[in-house]
Scaffold this active site. Structure first.
Site, PDB file in Angstrom:
ATOM      1  N   GLY A  60     -32.959 -13.021 -67.304  1.00 17.31           N
ATOM      2  CA  GLY A  60     -32.770 -13.985 -68.387  1.00 17.31           C
ATOM      3  C   GLY A  60     -34.059 -14.714 -68.671  1.00 17.31           C
ATOM      4  N   ASN A  61     -33.985 -15.763 -69.462  1.00 20.51           N
ATOM      5  CA  ASN A  61     -35.192 -16.554 -69.743  1.00 20.51           C
ATOM      6  C   ASN A  61     -34.828 -18.023 -69.918  1.00 20.51           C
ATOM      7  OD1 ASN A  61     -34.666 -17.061 -72.678  1.00 20.51           O
ATOM      8  ND2 ASN A  61     -34.733 -14.820 -72.719  1.00 20.51           N
ATOM      9  N   ARG A  62     -35.841 -18.833 -70.150  1.00 20.76           N
ATOM     10  CA  ARG A  62     -35.655 -20.284 -70.131  1.00 20.76           C
ATOM     11  C   ARG A  62     -35.164 -20.880 -71.437  1.00 20.76           C
ATOM     12  NH1 ARG A  62     -38.111 -22.858 -65.866  1.00 20.76           N
ATOM     13  NH2 ARG A  62     -39.690 -21.682 -64.751  1.00 20.76           N
ATOM     14  N   SER A  63     -34.876 -20.072 -72.433  1.00 21.00           N
ATOM     15  CA  SER A  63     -34.483 -20.647 -73.730  1.00 21.00           C
ATOM     16  C   SER A  63     -33.224 -21.516 -73.580  1.00 21.00           C
ATOM     17  CB  SER A  63     -34.194 -19.517 -74.725  1.00 21.00           C
ATOM     18  OG  SER A  63     -33.648 -20.062 -75.891  1.00 21.00           O
ATOM     19  N   ALA A  73     -34.516 -16.151 -77.961  1.00 22.17           N
ATOM     20  CA  ALA A  73     -35.482 -15.545 -77.048  1.00 22.17           C
ATOM     21  C   ALA A  73     -34.823 -14.271 -76.519  1.00 22.17           C
ATOM     22  CB  ALA A  73     -35.811 -16.502 -75.925  1.00 22.17           C
TER      23      ALA A  73
END
Ligand code: CTP
Length: 421
Positions: A204-207, A271
């Site tokens: 995943g990512n930090r969005s 993102a």
């Protein structure tokens, strides 16, 4: 002016009144007779600090039905029942509220609430379409549990969203035309995608989804019909905005592609993961089995694919670029390269490695790029159409919509990218 119609959601209009009063507005409440059966006059009077206008026959020497309508800077009706929507469409004006609306020339924000069947009935749908055609901002009701055991679309939109829309409408009457996005069908993506590795793990990512949600809310506030395609977000999708929740890049592509059938503007604020585990394990990877190997494969580039697929200039497509750059010059260079790689109409570039955190924060700072059409005018013919921020994400969202508006109205004449500017 806050108009309240006779539905159970009238009790939530109390929160709308509080929100407006707390942000410094003088609010006159005009409840219908039926609304007063749900929430009494003393409540409206105490919270607004103003006399409550309940009847055509009160203080007739002041001709209240004309005075209130003419003096209002904005009228918000929450909740609006199916009956009230029908009366607003026909112009039947048997009570004070409907008279006031007929005499008003200010922005009108309508927040419907009713049972799902009533909202979906063709009569209500046609009435809503007529009111929108006439320039009223009619919010879509929220989806969820209704008064009885049933659930579906019909709940009053979140009072905070209603207050937001009213504040934007009021700002619009001085700073920008109120419904300058009316009639536009907009799709916004927000949040981050998650690419499954096994049933419990993902990439995943930090969005946080905050900027995309702000873009969606700003579009609603300016009159657009908005569909939000949401990945993983730290904030809830705004009530009143039609939304679809997805997990992976592939699901996001399918959902966006479907909603592009009726779309004038796509804003890809999500993102999207660039890589995903090449195989998704069906069973949980156990640590006793030793360190697992993770093989990655590329995901589809949604933005680039949809830009390449579209025939002609619609929908207008806005991409985002998250970059970590040493300085403004490098940021613009990276933005220009991405602009060409993606093939979008506008690119909102932000430096996610700068001093101010972007992910998870309420603030942002962006440069919006477009094709300058001027050979040799900057990095590969790309121009700056606007710089917005540092500012809260709502202000940045409005800056993006200003740029979209300008782009739709005419080919903009951006200034050439010049790092020494
Ligand atoms: N995007 C997309 N599909 C992907 C990756 C990104 O549609 N698989 C979109 C994003 O929604 C955004 C834009 O492309 O509008 C740019 O995303 P960004 O992460 O800045 O760039 P990438 O294309 O991923 O390239 P890089 O990570 O190399 O900078």
């Amino acid at each position: 002016m806050l108009g309240v119609a006779g539905g159970i959601a009238a009790y939530k209009a109390v929160e709308v009144l509080r929100g407006l009063a707390e942000s410094g507005h003088d609010v006159t409440v005009v409840p219908t007779e039926a609304a007063l059966r749900f929430v009494g006059e003393p409540t409206w009077a105490a919270l607004s600090g103003q006399p409550v206008a309940t009847s055509l026959w009160q203080q007739t020497q002041q001709v209240p039905h004309v005075r209130l309508g003419q003096q209002a800077d904005c009228i918000v009706i929450a909740p609006a029942t199916a009956d009230l929507l029908a009366r607003l469409v026909t112009g039947i004006a048997g009570d004070l509220l409907t008279n006031v609306v007929l005499t008003a020339r200010c922005p009108i924000v309508i927040a419907p609430a009713m049972h799902t069947e009533m909202w979906l009935h063709p009569a209500t749908a046609a009435n809503v379409a007529t009111l929108r055609d006439r320039g009223a901002i009619v919010l879509d009701p929220a989806v969820g549990r209704l008064t009885g055991a049933d659930s579906g679309p019909g709940r009053l939109p979140d009072p905070a969203l209603i207050v937001d829309v009213v504040r934007s409408a009021l700002r619009g009457s001085t700073q920008r035309p109120l419904t300058d996005l009316a009639g536009l069908r907009v799709v916004v993506t927000a949040g981050g995608t998650r690419e499954a590795w096994d049933p419990v793990r993902y990439l995943g990512n930090r969005s946080s989804g905050r900027q995309g949600v702000a873009v969606a809310r700003a579009a609603v506030a300016r009159g657009a019909r908005v569909h939000l395609v949401a990945g993983a977000m730290d904030v809830p999708p705004p009530a009143g905005v039609d939304s679809t929740v997805v997990e992976s890049a592939e699901q996001m592509l399918q959902s966006v592609r479907q909603s592009l059938v009726a779309c004038d503007v796509l804003v890809m604020a999500a993102a999207v993961a660039d890589f995903r585990p090449a195989t998704r394990r069906d069973a949980k990877i156990k640590k006793e089995a030793g360190l697992p190997e993770l093989h990655l494969e590329p995901t589809v580039d949604i933005l680039a694919s949809l830009c390449a697929e579209r025939a002609g200039s619609r929908p207008l497509i806005v991409g985002f670029a998250a970059e970590t750059a040493r300085d403004d010059e490098e940021l613009l260079e990276l933005g220009a390269q991405k602009f060409h790689r993606k093939g979008c109409d506008l690119l909102v570039v932000n430096d996610v490695g700068g001093a101010e955190p972007v992910f998870g924060s309420d603030r942002n700072q962006v440069v919006i790029l477009a094709g300058s059409g001027l050979a040799g005018s900057g990095p590969a013919g790309v121009g700056i159409v606007a710089r917005v921020g540092p500012a809260d994400k709502t202000t940045v969202a409005h800056g993006i919509w200003d740029a979209v508006r300008a782009h739709l109205a005419a080919a903009p004449t951006p200034t050439a990218v010049n790092p020494t500017d």
